[in-house]
Design a protein around this motif. Structure first.
Motif, PDB file in Angstrom:
ATOM      1  N   GLY A   5       3.899 -10.397   2.678  1.00 21.86           N
ATOM      2  CA  GLY A   5       2.903  -9.457   3.169  1.00 21.86           C
ATOM      3  C   GLY A   5       1.589 -10.149   3.481  1.00 21.86           C
ATOM      4  O   GLY A   5       1.206 -11.119   2.832  1.00 21.86           O
ATOM      5  N   ASN A   6       0.899  -9.646   4.490  1.00 21.34           N
ATOM      6  CA  ASN A   6      -0.453 -10.130   4.786  1.00 21.34           C
ATOM      7  C   ASN A   6      -1.222  -8.969   5.394  1.00 21.34           C
ATOM      8  O   ASN A   6      -1.321  -8.821   6.607  1.00 21.34           O
ATOM      9  CB  ASN A   6      -0.416 -11.325   5.739  1.00 21.34           C
ATOM     10  N   ILE A   7      -1.742  -8.143   4.528  1.00 18.51           N
ATOM     11  CA  ILE A   7      -2.412  -6.919   4.941  1.00 18.51           C
ATOM     12  C   ILE A   7      -3.672  -7.198   5.756  1.00 18.51           C
ATOM     13  O   ILE A   7      -4.135  -6.353   6.518  1.00 18.51           O
ATOM     14  CB  ILE A   7      -2.741  -6.052   3.694  1.00 18.51           C
ATOM     15  N   LEU A   8      -4.219  -8.411   5.618  1.00 22.70           N
ATOM     16  CA  LEU A   8      -5.448  -8.764   6.346  1.00 22.70           C
ATOM     17  C   LEU A   8      -5.189  -9.086   7.817  1.00 22.70           C
ATOM     18  O   LEU A   8      -6.134  -9.209   8.585  1.00 22.70           O
ATOM     19  CB  LEU A   8      -6.135  -9.959   5.674  1.00 22.70           C
ATOM     20  N   LEU A   9      -3.923  -9.220   8.194  1.00 25.84           N
ATOM     21  CA  LEU A   9      -3.597  -9.587   9.572  1.00 25.84           C
ATOM     22  C   LEU A   9      -2.838  -8.477  10.307  1.00 25.84           C
ATOM     23  O   LEU A   9      -2.126  -8.754  11.267  1.00 25.84           O
ATOM     24  CB  LEU A   9      -2.768 -10.874   9.598  1.00 25.84           C
ATOM     25  N   VAL A  10      -3.001  -7.235   9.869  1.00 27.52           N
ATOM     26  CA  VAL A  10      -2.307  -6.126  10.531  1.00 27.52           C
ATOM     27  C   VAL A  10      -2.970  -5.856  11.884  1.00 27.52           C
ATOM     28  O   VAL A  10      -4.147  -5.503  11.941  1.00 27.52           O
ATOM     29  CB  VAL A  10      -2.351  -4.849   9.675  1.00 27.52           C
ATOM     30  N   PRO A  11      -2.241  -6.005  12.993  1.00 26.79           N
ATOM     31  CA  PRO A  11      -2.835  -5.729  14.305  1.00 26.79           C
ATOM     32  C   PRO A  11      -2.980  -4.228  14.541  1.00 26.79           C
ATOM     33  O   PRO A  11      -2.297  -3.410  13.928  1.00 26.79           O
ATOM     34  CB  PRO A  11      -1.829  -6.346  15.287  1.00 26.79           C
ATOM     35  N   GLU A  12      -3.885  -3.879  15.466  1.00 18.74           N
ATOM     36  CA  GLU A  12      -4.186  -2.466  15.704  1.00 18.74           C
ATOM     37  C   GLU A  12      -2.952  -1.694  16.179  1.00 18.74           C
ATOM     38  O   GLU A  12      -2.742  -0.538  15.793  1.00 18.74           O
ATOM     39  CB  GLU A  12      -5.311  -2.341  16.739  1.00 18.74           C
ATOM     40  N   GLN A  13      -2.108  -2.322  17.019  1.00 23.64           N
ATOM     41  CA  GLN A  13      -0.929  -1.601  17.514  1.00 23.64           C
ATOM     42  C   GLN A  13       0.043  -1.254  16.394  1.00 23.64           C
ATOM     43  O   GLN A  13       0.733  -0.229  16.446  1.00 23.64           O
ATOM     44  CB  GLN A  13      -0.207  -2.399  18.608  1.00 23.64           C
ATOM     45  N   VAL A  19       2.793  -5.427   1.452  1.00 31.97           N
ATOM     46  CA  VAL A  19       3.217  -6.255   0.315  1.00 31.97           C
ATOM     47  C   VAL A  19       4.389  -7.173   0.636  1.00 31.97           C
ATOM     48  O   VAL A  19       4.792  -7.974  -0.209  1.00 31.97           O
ATOM     49  CB  VAL A  19       3.580  -5.381  -0.911  1.00 31.97           C
ATOM     50  N   GLY A  20       4.962  -7.082   1.832  1.00 33.09           N
ATOM     51  CA  GLY A  20       6.055  -7.958   2.211  1.00 33.09           C
ATOM     52  C   GLY A  20       7.411  -7.471   1.723  1.00 33.09           C
ATOM     53  O   GLY A  20       7.511  -6.576   0.880  1.00 33.09           O
ATOM     54  N   LEU A  21       8.473  -8.081   2.255  1.00 31.67           N
ATOM     55  CA  LEU A  21       9.839  -7.661   1.936  1.00 31.67           C
ATOM     56  C   LEU A  21      10.189  -7.862   0.463  1.00 31.67           C
ATOM     57  O   LEU A  21      10.890  -7.053  -0.140  1.00 31.67           O
ATOM     58  CB  LEU A  21      10.833  -8.443   2.798  1.00 31.67           C
ATOM     59  N   ILE A  22       9.707  -8.949  -0.129  1.00 33.95           N
ATOM     60  CA  ILE A  22      10.098  -9.280  -1.496  1.00 33.95           C
ATOM     61  C   ILE A  22       9.570  -8.258  -2.491  1.00 33.95           C
ATOM     62  O   ILE A  22      10.243  -7.902  -3.469  1.00 33.95           O
ATOM     63  CB  ILE A  22       9.612 -10.700  -1.854  1.00 33.95           C
ATOM     64  N   VAL A  34       8.414  -5.062  -1.693  1.00 38.21           N
ATOM     65  CA  VAL A  34       8.324  -3.724  -1.126  1.00 38.21           C
ATOM     66  C   VAL A  34       8.864  -2.657  -2.079  1.00 38.21           C
ATOM     67  O   VAL A  34       8.310  -1.550  -2.160  1.00 38.21           O
ATOM     68  CB  VAL A  34       9.053  -3.671   0.241  1.00 38.21           C
ATOM     69  N   ILE A  35       9.909  -2.951  -2.826  1.00 40.33           N
ATOM     70  CA  ILE A  35      10.502  -1.959  -3.713  1.00 40.33           C
ATOM     71  C   ILE A  35       9.544  -1.584  -4.837  1.00 40.33           C
ATOM     72  O   ILE A  35       9.517  -0.438  -5.302  1.00 40.33           O
ATOM     73  CB  ILE A  35      11.845  -2.470  -4.285  1.00 40.33           C
ATOM     74  N   ALA A  36       8.740  -2.535  -5.296  1.00 46.08           N
ATOM     75  CA  ALA A  36       7.783  -2.238  -6.361  1.00 46.08           C
ATOM     76  C   ALA A  36       6.781  -1.175  -5.916  1.00 46.08           C
ATOM     77  O   ALA A  36       6.537  -0.199  -6.631  1.00 46.08           O
ATOM     78  CB  ALA A  36       7.056  -3.516  -6.782  1.00 46.08           C
ATOM     79  N   LEU A  37       6.204  -1.345  -4.730  1.00 42.07           N
ATOM     80  CA  LEU A  37       5.220  -0.365  -4.263  1.00 42.07           C
ATOM     81  C   LEU A  37       5.891   0.951  -3.885  1.00 42.07           C
ATOM     82  O   LEU A  37       5.275   2.011  -3.968  1.00 42.07           O
ATOM     83  CB  LEU A  37       4.435  -0.919  -3.068  1.00 42.07           C
ATOM     84  N   LEU A  38       7.142   0.904  -3.488  1.00 46.37           N
ATOM     85  CA  LEU A  38       7.868   2.123  -3.145  1.00 46.37           C
ATOM     86  C   LEU A  38       8.125   2.985  -4.380  1.00 46.37           C
ATOM     87  O   LEU A  38       8.092   4.212  -4.303  1.00 46.37           O
ATOM     88  CB  LEU A  38       9.197   1.769  -2.473  1.00 46.37           C
ATOM     89  N   THR A  39       8.356   2.351  -5.528  1.00 41.51           N
ATOM     90  CA  THR A  39       8.792   3.106  -6.707  1.00 41.51           C
ATOM     91  C   THR A  39       7.751   3.258  -7.814  1.00 41.51           C
ATOM     92  O   THR A  39       7.750   4.281  -8.508  1.00 41.51           O
ATOM     93  CB  THR A  39      10.041   2.440  -7.315  1.00 41.51           C
ATOM     94  N   LEU A  40       6.864   2.281  -8.002  1.00 38.97           N
ATOM     95  CA  LEU A  40       5.957   2.323  -9.155  1.00 38.97           C
ATOM     96  C   LEU A  40       5.004   3.518  -9.148  1.00 38.97           C
ATOM     97  O   LEU A  40       4.849   4.186 -10.181  1.00 38.97           O
ATOM     98  CB  LEU A  40       5.179   1.011  -9.270  1.00 38.97           C
ATOM     99  N   PRO A  41       4.331   3.842  -8.022  1.00 40.09           N
ATOM    100  CA  PRO A  41       3.449   5.024  -8.052  1.00 40.09           C
ATOM    101  C   PRO A  41       4.193   6.305  -8.399  1.00 40.09           C
ATOM    102  O   PRO A  41       3.704   7.130  -9.183  1.00 40.09           O
ATOM    103  CB  PRO A  41       2.877   5.068  -6.626  1.00 40.09           C
ATOM    104  N   ALA A  42       5.385   6.484  -7.830  1.00 36.32           N
ATOM    105  CA  ALA A  42       6.173   7.685  -8.126  1.00 36.32           C
ATOM    106  C   ALA A  42       6.638   7.692  -9.577  1.00 36.32           C
ATOM    107  O   ALA A  42       6.682   8.746 -10.225  1.00 36.32           O
ATOM    108  CB  ALA A  42       7.363   7.771  -7.182  1.00 36.32           C
TER     109      ALA A  42
END
Length: 283
Positions: free
Chosen positions: A127-135, A197-200, A202-210
Motif C-alpha cells: 500500500g502507498n496511500i500517499l500516491l493515490v491518483p485523483e482518478q 494498506v496493500g494486498l498483504i 488488506v484482510i486486517a483492515l477489512l475485518t478488525l474494525p468490524a
C-alpha cells in the motif's frame, strides 16, 4: 507530530487525497467487513484478496490500469471461490489456498515481464496511500456508491443468508445468488483497500474494525456504522502518526487497528469475567 501533520494537510494536496482515500476505504470496509466477520468467511476473503495480484500484473503487462485489472480478477476469483464453497466443501480450504498461491504467482510472473513496473510492486503489496491518483479516488467513490446501493437494496436478503440459510431457502430467497453477490461485494471492497494498506494487509483492515464493533453491539446496522467510524479513525490516525517520522502508512494503520483490537478484546474479557463473578456472588 499530529500538529505537523495537520499543518501539512492544509497545504499539501497529496495528503488531502490520501485522507479522502482512507475515508472512502473505511466506508467499504465498515459495511462489507461486518458481513465477513459475522459470516466468518475471513479465509475466503483472504483468498479473494491475494488472487487479485494476477489481474493487476496482467493489466500492467498489457498496458491497462492495474486497479481495473484488480477489480476484474477480484470478481472472477470471488465467483470461483464461491462455487468451490458451494460444491467442494470437503476440499474447500486446500483449493482456496491453492488459488490464493496461484493468483499471486501469476501476478508476480506478469510483473517480472513488465518493463519498468517492478519498482511499483511494493506500493500494491504494502500500500502507498500517499500516491493515490485523483482518478482512483473517483473509482473508489463509484465503487462505494455501488456497494451502498446493493446493500441497501438487498439488506434483508443478505441478513437471511448470513444468519440462517435454511430459513432463507424456505422463504424462497435465492441463497446461492446472494451468497455469490456478497463475495463480489467483498471483491470490490478489497480493490478499495489496495491503495490504503496493500494486498498483504488488506484482510486486517477489512475485518478488525468490524470485529471491534462486534464486541459492543449485536445489531448488524450498528456494527456497520461503528466499523466505518473506526476504520476512518484508523486510516486517518495511521496517516497522521506515520507522517512526521516518515513511516509507511499502511503498516502504521494496521498496527493502530491491531492494537485497538487487542485492547478491546482485553476489556471485553475483563468485563465478562467481572459479570461472571458478580453473578456467582449474587447466588
Amino acid at each position: 507530530m499530529i500538529t505537523e501533520f495537520l499543518q501539512a494537510l492544509s497545504t499539501q494536496s497529496f495528503l488531502q487525497m490520501a485522507l479522502i482515500a482512507g475515508l472512502l476505504a473505511s466506508l467499504g470496509c465498515g459495511v462489507v467487513g461486518t458481513f465477513v466477520v459475522v459470516k466468518r468467511i475471513t479465509f475466503l476473503a483472504g483468498g479473494i484478496a491475494h488472487s487479485v495480484l494476477a489481474g493487476m500484473g496482467a493489466a500492467a503487462y498489457y498496458g491497462f490500469d492495474p486497479l481495473l485489472g484488480a477489480l476484474v480478477a477480484a470478481i472472477l476469483s470471488a465467483l470461483l471461490m464461491g462455487w468451490i464453497h458451494l460444491h467442494w466443501q470437503a476440499q474447500e480450504d486446500t483449493l482456496i489456498g491453492a488459488l490464493w498461491a496461484i493468483g499471486m504467482a501469476i501476478g508476480l510472473l506478469f510483473i517480472s515481464q513488465t518493463p519498468g513496473y517492478t519498482s511499483n510492486l511494493t506500493s500494491y503489496l504494502f500500500g502507498n496511500i500517499l500516491l493515490v491518483p485523483e482518478q482512483d479516488l473517483w473509482l473508489m467513490a463509484g465503487l462505494n456508491v455501488l456497494l451502498l446501493l446493493l446493500v441497501g437494496l438487498f439488506y434483508h436478503q443478505f441478513l437471511a443468508v448470513i444468519f440462517d440459510e435454511e430459513f432463507a431457502r424456505l422463504r424462497n430467497v435465492p441463497v446461492t445468488f446472494f451468497y455469490l453477490l456478497l463475495l463480489c461485494l467483498i471483491a470490490v471492497t478489497v480493490v478499495l483497500l489496495i491503495h490504503v494498506v496493500g494486498l498483504i494487509l488488506v484482510i486486517a483492515l477489512l475485518t478488525l474494525p468490524a470485529a471491534i464493533a462486534g464486541h459492543y453491539v449485536h445489531s448488524l446496522g450498528k456494527m456497520m456504522v461503528i466499523a466505518t467510524v473506526l476504520g476512518s479513525i484508523f486510516t486517518s490516525g495511521g496517516l497522521a502518526l506515520s507522517y512526521a517520522p516518515d513511516l509507511p502508512a499502511g503498516p502504521t494503520i494496521i498496527l493502530l487497528a491491531g492494537s485497538a483490537y487487542v485492547g478491546s478484546e482485553i476489556v471485553r474479557r475483563y468485563r465478562a469475567q467481572r459479570l461472571a463473578r458478580r453473578s456467582i456472588a449474587s447466588l
